[in-house]
Write an enzyme that holds these catalytic residues in place. Structure first.
Site, PDB file in Angstrom:
ATOM      1  N   ASP A 242       6.239  43.537  -4.723  1.00  0.00           N
ATOM      2  CA  ASP A 242       7.531  42.887  -4.974  1.00  0.00           C
ATOM      3  C   ASP A 242       7.371  41.398  -5.268  1.00  0.00           C
ATOM      4  OD1 ASP A 242       8.537  45.392  -4.083  1.00  0.00           O
ATOM      5  OD2 ASP A 242       8.639  44.679  -2.013  1.00  0.00           O
TER       6      ASP A 242
ATOM      7  N   GLU B  33      17.177  49.243  -7.786  1.00  0.00           N
ATOM      8  CA  GLU B  33      16.797  48.143  -6.883  1.00  0.00           C
ATOM      9  C   GLU B  33      16.029  47.101  -7.701  1.00  0.00           C
ATOM     10  OE1 GLU B  33      14.302  49.920  -3.841  1.00  0.00           O
ATOM     11  OE2 GLU B  33      12.706  50.395  -5.264  1.00  0.00           O
TER      12      GLU B  33
HETATM   13  O1  FUB Z   1       8.908  46.718  -0.644  1.00  0.00           O
HETATM   14  C1  FUB Z   1       9.972  47.465  -0.096  1.00  0.00           C
HETATM   15  C2  FUB Z   1      10.901  47.923  -1.165  1.00  0.00           C
HETATM   16  O2  FUB Z   1      10.188  48.702  -2.115  1.00  0.00           O
HETATM   17  C3  FUB Z   1      11.503  46.817  -1.994  1.00  0.00           C
HETATM   18  O3  FUB Z   1      12.505  46.117  -1.327  1.00  0.00           O
HETATM   19  C4  FUB Z   1      11.933  47.615  -3.153  1.00  0.00           C
HETATM   20  O4  FUB Z   1      12.324  46.858  -4.261  1.00  0.00           O
HETATM   21  C5  FUB Z   1      10.707  48.453  -3.415  1.00  0.00           C
HETATM   22  O5  FUB Z   1       9.735  47.765  -4.146  1.00  0.00           O
END
Ligand code: FUB
Length: 342
Positions: free
Chosen positions: A13, A243
């Site tokens: 991320d 997301e």
């Molecule tokens: O790293 C945890 C979660 O996985 C992140 O918040 C999401 O975007 C995904 O990458």
């Protein structure tokens, strides 16, 4: 295959920014866990952040690990799961925005402050009031709003484990605020069916006086299908927001990019306002090794870079990821392309 940027830790991320002439990367710090893989993302059980910097990206050189910048035990309101963070600077103060579960297991977004880009960061005692879900990304813009000369916009949201589907609001259109939390939507669920629009990511301007409260009600971003001009359908999993929101601006155009989650694409949409609407424009990364895909886009020394992650360093373990970087290009129309236009 592009090598990972960081190999002594698992990282994911990546939010990249240029501060003081160097690239700083704010990633999640993945760690081994014996929690069984599930669609709620419980196995993503991270408990601290490290900050990294590099003076050169072509090739990436001398990546410095500045050590632990924030630990979950130093965040008074948080219980676990320090997920994807972002950073911003304003008036000499560096801010780290991060999601975590509060003591009731609900994801919130917090802020921590430092006087250097690498931290260490000190968390505010409580999460940002009115915040919810995951994956904060902050754009400090250059178009004034009233007497706020450099307004900072907080983008956020993530489906399933990120709980965004619990905030659909009374009319079910996904324009709920924090007070509309509906626990019956917890788990791998989201709107679906004929005529249902996809849920939108969220945006809100931060209060310039403190950068840790919301200056206005949270808004839902619309991502429009170019062929209809209408919001992308909930069942259009190749294009709907899941997301990993990111916002960058180039030539006055706002580029909102995101992950499609279960179809594993990084997509982008463009618009003329930081609030949207944004019209879907295409993909910027095809599926990588591992389930999640998440990214940032940054300009450095006149060139543009996509920071992202995959799970190749761990041999494909989805929650043990590694940050990578590749250059991206724009054609004359402003589309993101993988090769420079001839
Ligand atoms: O790293 C945890 C979660 O996985 C992140 O918040 C999401 O975007 C995904 O990458």
């Amino acid at each position: 295959m592009v090598p990972p940027l960081i190999t002594h830790l698992y990282t994911a991320d990546p939010s990249a920014h240029v501060f003081n002439g160097k690239i700083y990367v704010y990633p999640s710090h993945d760690r081994e866990s014996d929690i069984e893989f599930n669609d709620n993302g419980d196995q993503y059980d991270m408990n601290d952040y490290h900050v990294f910097s590099t003076p050169s990206i072509d090739p990436p050189a001398l990546v410095t690990d500045h050590g632990v910048a924030l630990r979950v035990e130093d965040v008074p309101w948080a219980s676990k799961q320090l997920w994807a963070p972002d950073a911003a600077v304003r008036d000499g103060v560096y801010y780290l925005y991060f999601p975590a579960r509060d003591k009731d297991g609900i994801f919130r977004i917090g802020v921590a402050r430092a006087d250097k880009p690498e931290g260490p960061f000190k968390a505010d005692p409580d999460y940002i009031p009115g915040s919810y879900s995951i994956d904060p990304a902050v754009l400090v813009d250059d178009v004034a709003v009233g007497d706020d000369a450099t307004p900072a916009y907080l983008y956020f949201g993530g489906l399933w484990g990120g709980q965004l589907q619990c905030y659909q609001g009374p009319d079910g259109r996904g324009d709920g605020n924090a007070e509309t939390y509906d626990a019956s939507w917890l788990g791998p669920k989201e709107p679906s069916g004929e005529g249902a629009a996809a849920m939108g990511p969220r945006v809100v301007r931060l209060n310039p006086a403190d950068m840790g409260t919301l200056a206005e009600p949270v808004r839902t971003i619309q991502i429009l299908a170019p062929e209809t001009g209408k919001p992308i359908a909930a069942d259009d999993h190749d294009r709907r927001f899941f997301e990993a929101a990111w916002m960058h601006k180039r030539n006055g155009l706002y580029y909102f990019s995101y992950s499609t989650g279960d179809t594993h694409y990084l997509c982008y949409a463009t618009g003329t306002s930081p609030y949207g609407p944004f019209t879907y424009r295409g993909r910027m990364l095809e599926p990588v090794v591992g389930w999640t895909t998440h990214h940032s886009v940054v300009e450095f020394e006149g060139r543009w870079y996509l920071f992202h992650h995959d799970s190749s360093l761990s041999g494909g373990v989805s929650h043990l990821r590694s940050v990578k970087v590749k250059e991206i290009f724009y054609n004359a129309a402003g589309d993101i392309v993988s090769e420079p236009e001839a």
